[in-house]
Design an enzyme around this catalytic site. Structure first.
Site, PDB file in Angstrom:
ATOM      1  CG  ASN A  62      -1.951  -1.102   1.168  1.00 12.31           C
ATOM      2  OD1 ASN A  62      -2.624  -1.286   0.167  1.00 12.31           O
ATOM      3  ND2 ASN A  62      -2.063  -1.855   2.258  1.00 12.31           N
ATOM      4  CB  CYS A  71      -5.132  -5.088  -5.053  1.00  7.82           C
ATOM      5  SG  CYS A  71      -5.647  -3.620  -5.970  1.00  7.82           S
ATOM      6  N   GLY A  72      -8.262  -6.282  -6.143  1.00  8.99           N
ATOM      7  CA  GLY A  72      -9.009  -6.702  -7.321  1.00  8.99           C
ATOM      8  C   GLY A  72      -8.655  -5.917  -8.569  1.00  8.99           C
ATOM      9  CG  ASN A  73      -9.729  -1.919  -9.170  1.00  7.98           C
ATOM     10  OD1 ASN A  73     -10.551  -2.257 -10.025  1.00  7.98           O
ATOM     11  ND2 ASN A  73     -10.069  -1.231  -8.101  1.00  7.98           N
ATOM     12  CG  HIS A 163     -13.656  -5.162   2.090  1.00  6.32           C
ATOM     13  ND1 HIS A 163     -13.249  -4.025   1.429  1.00  6.32           N
ATOM     14  CD2 HIS A 163     -12.888  -6.171   1.613  1.00  6.32           C
ATOM     15  CE1 HIS A 163     -12.289  -4.336   0.571  1.00  6.32           C
ATOM     16  NE2 HIS A 163     -12.048  -5.629   0.666  1.00  6.32           N
ATOM     17  CD  GLU A 212      -8.318   0.505  -1.658  1.00 10.35           C
ATOM     18  OE1 GLU A 212      -7.557  -0.461  -1.401  1.00 10.35           O
ATOM     19  OE2 GLU A 212      -8.494   0.949  -2.805  1.00 10.35           O
ATOM     20  NE  ARG A 213      -6.175  -4.030   5.117  1.00 11.79           N
ATOM     21  CZ  ARG A 213      -5.906  -5.210   5.648  1.00 11.79           C
ATOM     22  NH1 ARG A 213      -5.918  -5.371   6.953  1.00 11.79           N
ATOM     23  NH2 ARG A 213      -5.635  -6.246   4.877  1.00 11.79           N
ATOM     24  CB  CYS A 221     -11.633  -0.622  -3.505  1.00 14.90           C
ATOM     25  SG  CYS A 221     -11.112  -1.997  -2.446  1.00 14.90           S
ATOM     26  N   GLY A 222     -11.463  -3.060  -6.059  1.00 11.12           N
ATOM     27  CA  GLY A 222     -12.089  -4.264  -6.589  1.00 11.12           C
ATOM     28  C   GLY A 222     -12.631  -5.175  -5.504  1.00 11.12           C
ATOM     29  CB  THR A 223     -11.160  -6.626  -2.411  1.00 11.44           C
ATOM     30  OG1 THR A 223     -10.552  -5.418  -1.925  1.00 11.44           O
ATOM     31  CG2 THR A 223     -10.110  -7.502  -3.074  1.00 11.44           C
ATOM     32  N   GLY A 224     -13.352  -4.252  -2.548  1.00 12.56           N
ATOM     33  CA  GLY A 224     -14.427  -3.494  -1.902  1.00 12.56           C
ATOM     34  C   GLY A 224     -15.722  -3.567  -2.677  1.00 12.56           C
TER      35      GLY A 224
END
Length: 278
Positions: A62, A71-73, A163, A212-213, A221-224
């Site tokens: 990060n 990280c999805g993106n 999340h 994001e942390r 944020c893909g995972t978000g």
């Protein structure tokens, strides 16, 4: 050091091809290079490495130097990078991450990757495994008070990283720099948390802003987006397939009822290549 700047709907990272070079002290390097005034400018650093168990490995840091689990993106950009640059010429890729091996389906048009569909795996809803310190086994639409006294009704999901999702009427006017950090560091989250604020538009559409942390507000944020889609379905606000509108663009998230896997699809884009003295 040679690097490539890429983004997935505005969630931008600096990518290093570790098939050719391996930078020392990547955590400190992420902090330096992510600075948008004195560095390259990014949400973090991603190393694309060889793997013994998959086609390649993604190691993520990060903007504050902390290690990211997933990280999805970022992983969509990894898929485009390794295919377009000739490292792995497959339209179905296996990518090793700290959250396990993810399968990527590449949409190839005119010899290059135009979009990527990622099997993000099943969502984790057990509080202790997210992790969330909470009396109940699951945190679904539970009222929690923030340090400033606000009451948020939250749903917690892990998509390889933790999340916390809450639903609001107005996403655009939200004071995210105020509410995001206090929830990121709330005492109930021992490893901090990514905080998503979601407005439901219809059973097929939601709008999301994310804190994001380790990085603060990002454009996507893909995972978000996956966690928000799962939370929306769990709370009966949407179906299991939604388009997620983020600050940088749209993602399509599909939570498969039979396999329990969450699929995320969206673009990945090259910005530029560069060389920097480190």
């Amino acid at each position: 050091m040679q690097f490539t700047k890429m983004h997935g709907i505005g969630n931008d990272y600096i990518y290093v091809n570790c098939f050719q070079q391996t930078p020392a002290h990547p955590s400190e390097l992420a902090v330096r290079l992510s600075d948008r005034h004195f560095g390259v400018g990014s949400d973090g650093l991603i190393l694309i490495q060889p793997s013994d168990v998959a086609d390649c490995k993604m190691e993520m840091f990060n903007a504050d130097g902390s290690i990211g689990m997933m990280c999805g993106n970022g992983i969509r950009c990894v898929g485009k990078y390794v295919y377009d640059r000739g490292l792995v010429k497959k339209d179905v890729l296996q990518v090793e991450t700290r959250s396990g091996i993810k399968t990527l389906h590449l949409n190839i048009q005119d010899g290059t990757v135009s979009s990527v569909r990622v099997n993000m795996g099943p969502p984790e809803l057990e509080a202790a495994k997210i992790p969330v310190q909470f009396l109940k086994e699951r945190v679904i639409n539970e009222a929690v008070q923030s340090p400033s006294g606000n009451i948020w009704y939250i749903t917690c999901v892990s998509m390889g990283n933790p999340h916390c999702v809450t639903f609001v009427e107005d996403v655009d006017g939200l004071d995210l720099p105020r509410f995001g950090p206090e929830m990121e560091h709330h005492e109930m989250f021992p490893e901090q948390v990514n905080m998503e604020f979601v407005r439901v538009i219809s059973p097929e559409e939601i709008q999301m802003r994310v804190w994001e942390r380790g990085s603060g507000e990002t454009w996507a944020c893909g995972t978000g987006a996956c966690a928000s889609a799962v939370a929306s379905a769990l709370n009966g606000r949407t179906g299991r397939r939604v388009t997620v509108h983020l600050k940088g663009g749209d993602l399509v998230v599909d939570w498969d009822e039979q396999t329990n896997d969450v699929f995320m699809e969206g673009p990945a884009t090259f910005v530029f290549d560069g060389t920097i003295e480190i």
